[in-house]
Design an enzyme around this catalytic site. Structure first.
Site, PDB file in Angstrom:
ATOM      1  CE  LYS A 110       0.938  -6.675  -3.103  1.00  0.00           C
ATOM      2  NZ  LYS A 110       1.010  -7.127  -4.481  1.00  0.00           N
ATOM      3  CG  HIS A 714      -4.932   0.700   0.685  1.00  0.00           C
ATOM      4  ND1 HIS A 714      -4.112   1.006  -0.375  1.00  0.00           N
ATOM      5  CD2 HIS A 714      -5.559  -0.447   0.364  1.00  0.00           C
ATOM      6  CE1 HIS A 714      -4.236   0.069  -1.292  1.00  0.00           C
ATOM      7  NE2 HIS A 714      -5.104  -0.819  -0.872  1.00  0.00           N
TER       8      HIS A 714
END
Length: 780
Positions: A110, A714
């Site tokens: 993040k 991902h």
């Protein structure tokens, strides 16, 4: 005196997500690289022209990206790990972003305390060969369109290193990077650039003082190029670094005045007369219109203290959608107090003009001064009239847009009474973990499961769109969703998973889906923002007290469970994640908003149990990202964040196994708080981090069960059984057998079925082999 305006970045996905669509078409082989790059160019130039038309004086340019702006600078400076050296061009770029068969991508985590994900650079020793030709081309194009208003955005070297994985000491890394940055600035100077923004958000982190000498060395060297530099910070205040940052040899310093206490620092210590202040006064991370009566006095205070300043958003506007006027389906009272990127440009220009006008009219006298109680000065400023004039409200009424909104969204007394009635017992399970574990469902050792979602195919997305448009009936829609659930259950049973999920085909987004069924949430049609790469989300807007009026997930759970003898998890999104992934209210605390959501989820847990759920997952992937950037404020946040989760789950019976999921976060420094969640099973991202996440948990003595994420969802690469088995062996070496679960690192909604099924079969096979190696069959 004219106050100038500036921007620090802009949304980069396109008003209609053109970049996302082009990326996915490129990856699927439907378009070529030139078509992809042309789409990005068109979006970028449209963004520049929007800012130019709004009247912005200094337009930050160069932040548009194919995937991630940190990856871009990693790429430009030649920071290419060895495993990617075999590739070149876009193939190398996307291999670093997404991985290739047998080659792991860069770790993703993040971006400070936002929901944006960046790719973590890996920096090792060795000569660097920079290539910023794409950036120079972009700057040259911007100059043709914007002229002197084009201000390049360069990502700062110290923040780049601070956020990287370093396999060499910082001094060595800086010595390698300084000449490259110097060369870049020299080339920009040769283009006639009037100023360069250098973004150093790491200055607001709590360890800024540890980097003091590094910042000083870098900016002493860069100042030698003799091109004006604007040192840009955001997301928090400078805190203890304020005094020495003010002495750095730069021409301007930009500060965030919407978070932290930068205004107090300026008032207390002043601001250098030889520098310009970038006043980040328009909140770049929320979508509420400014209240001039709150903002104007702050600018007046700045005017009393600072010789030269300009008005700008608090950070890049990439964290908000493009244009609030497109949200025609929202109630007018709500829409009229929203401010997206285009409206924030207008607010920046308006505030600069207002200060300029007031400055000329009142001969530099402040309209409102925080240091004096001067009723005469205060009477010169009528915020109500200002609001009505600027936002073009009905000038025949004295009601402001905000007053109309508050009438539209009054306080709910029932919710308020529920909050007041809470006791400590509401936040605790009836039995401790050790006592309740024996009452919970019996499973094989190394039980296998997924995080929750399964591929959201184009057919599924089209189905939801048709239902939303009224083209199919609710009955037909539910029948079609049930068909997807049936296929998902069959696929999981065929793969051999131990604990199943229904696949979440009815959910566009893990937060949006719940918010749509709760009062107090609103949703946009076009409010897309980038989460990472081509992944875009529409954050909900929390505008009022949150109320659950009916069950939200029970019907899908009942149907899925009726199809199998294996346990199916009830799937919920936790209150902290719903807060951190939404645009929240500013009139009440985030804690109160989280507790309101927790009360709604608490009722859902009760209904799922009544429907037969033995396992309920309450996901909190955003728990850590909500941490304040300075550790001195962590305890307050973690206290209410953990309590809100416990309020959601505390109602569960001892025999109900509570799971939670967290991804792309660092856990080492909050292990005690994660333990305090009192979840029975925690699933984690671990596939990209080389087991670092797992080590943080084990080193911290985490005592409950852990789902070791062994499959990078991902990446399109399909992991082999041996790859996953190798990672699971690490788990056995660090955790007792009875604590280990086996799962992907996140939900599977972005993957394709042809990738998911073989990957899950390999994962199940790895668990079976591990059972044979460990010679155990039961978790206890």
């Amino acid at each position: 005196m004219k106050i100038q305006t500036a921007t620090l970045g802009y949304p980069r996905i396109g008003k209609n997500r053109e970049v996302k669509k082009a990326l996915e078409a490129f990856w699927n082989g439907k378009i070529g690289s030139q078509s992809l790059l042309q789409t990005v160019k068109e979006v970028e130039e449209a963004n520049w022209k929007t800012q130019l038309d709004a009247g912005i004086d200094k337009i930050g340019i160069g932040d548009t990206t194919l995937y991630d702006h940190i990856l871009d600078w990693t790429f430009r400076f030649g920071l290419i790990p060895e495993r990617f050296q075999q590739f070149s061009g876009l193939e190398r770029y996307f291999a670093m972003a997404r991985g290739k068969e047998g080659i792991s991508a860069l770790e993703m985590t993040k971006w400070f305390d936002t929901n944006y994900h960046y790719l973590v650079p890996e920096i090792t020793s060795g000569a660097l060969r920079a290539d910023w030709s794409d950036f120079i081309e972009r700057v040259s194009r911007a100059q043709e369109i914007l002229g002197k208003r084009a201000i390049p955005i360069v990502f700062g070297s110290c923040t780049l290193l601070r956020l990287s994985k370093l396999d060499l000491n910082v001094d060595t890394a800086i010595s390698q990077l300084i000449p490259l940055y110097t060369d870049l600035l020299t080339e920009l100077k040769s283009l006639g650039i009037s100023e360069v923004q250098i973004h150093e958000p790491a200055l607001v982190l709590g360890d800024g003082n540890n980097w003091k000498e590094h910042y000083q060395a870098v900016y002493k060297s860069l100042s030698g190029v003799e091109i004006p530099l604007n040192l840009v910070t955001y997301f928090d205040d400078l805190g203890e670094t304020y005094s020495w940052v003010m002495d750095l040899p730069v021409n301007a310093i930009s500060l965030d005045l919407t978070r932290g206490s930068n205004l107090e620092l300026i008032k207390t210590y002043g601001f250098p007369e030889d520098k310009r202040l970038g006043v980040g006064i328009v909140d770049a991370r929320n979508i509420w219109q400014i209240c001039p009566e709150e903002v104007i006095p702050k600018l007046e205070t700045i005017k009393d203290v600072v010789r030269e300043f300009e008005v700008q958003p608090s950070a890049s506007l990439q964290f908000v959608p493009y244009d609030a006027t497109r949200e025609t389906q929202l109630p007018e009272a709500l829409r009229n107090v929203l401010s997206f990127a285009e409206q924030k440009l207008q607010e920046v220009v308006f505030l600069a003009q207002k200060i300029t006008v007031c400055d000329a009219k009142y001969n530099h006298e402040p309209l409102v001064n925080f240091n004096r109680n001067n009723s005469q000065n205060q009477s010169k400023f009528d915020a109500t009239k200002l609001t009505v004039t600027y936002y073009k409200k009905d000038q025949k009424t004295i009601e402001t847009a905000w007053e109309k909104f508050r009438r539209f969204s009054p306080i709910n007394q029932i919710v308020q009474q529920q909050l007041k009635s809470l006791t400590s017992k509401d936040f605790e399970r009836n039995l401790s973990y050790d006592l309740r574990r024996s009452l919970q469902i019996s499973l094989p050792v190394f039980p296998t499961t997924t995080i929750g979602s399964f591929p959201q195919t184009s057919d599924v997305r089209k189905l939801r769109v048709r239902y939303k448009r009224g083209e199919i009936s609710q009955e037909d829609y539910q029948t079609a969703i049930k068909a997807q659930i049936l296929e998902c259950i069959r696929s999981q049973e065929e793969a051999g998973l131990d604990v199943l999920v229904h696949g979440e085909f009815e959910r566009t987004d893990m937060v949006e889906y719940f918010g749509q069924q709760l009062q107090g949430f609103a949703f946009t049609q076009n409010g897309w923002v980038q989460s990472y790469g081509s992944r875009c989300v529409r954050p909900p807007i929390i505008y009022g007290d949150v109320i659950r009026t009916q069950a939200m997930t029970v019907d899908e759970f009942i149907y899925a469970q009726s199809l199998t003898e294996k346990p199916v998890k009830g799937m919920l999104t936790g209150p902290v994640t719903m807060i951190n992934w939404s645009y929240t209210r500013t009139d009440i605390s985030r804690q109160e908003q989280a507790f309101q959501i927790a009360l709604a989820l608490r009722d859902e847990v009760t209904d799922l149990e009544a429907a037969g759920a033995k396992i309920i997952q309450i996901d909190e992937p955003a728990l850590r990202e909500g941490l304040p950037l300075k550790t001195k404020r962590w305890n307050e946040y973690l206290s209410w964040a953990v309590d809100s989760f416990k309020l959601s789950a505390g109602i569960a019976k001892p025999g109900t196994q509570i799971h939670t999921h967290m991804c792309y976060s660092e856990f080492g420094d909050i292990i005690t708080d994660i333990e305090r969640l009192d979840a029975d099973v925690l699933s984690i991202e671990n596939s990209r981090s080389n087991n670092e996440t797992l080590y943080e948990l084990t080193d911290g003595g985490y005592s409950k069960q852990v789902g070791n994420g062994v499959y990078d969802v991902h990446s399109p690469a399909i992991p082999t059984t041996e790859q996953m088995l190798s990672q699971l062996r690490t788990g056995i070496a660090n955790l007792p057998v009875k604590q280990i679960w086996v799962n992907p690192d996140c939900g599977l909604k972005t993957r394709r079925w042809e990738e998911v099924i073989p990957a899950l079969k390999n994962m199940v096979e790895a668990a079976k082999k591990l059972r044979e190696e460990a010679n155990v069959t039961k978790g206890d």
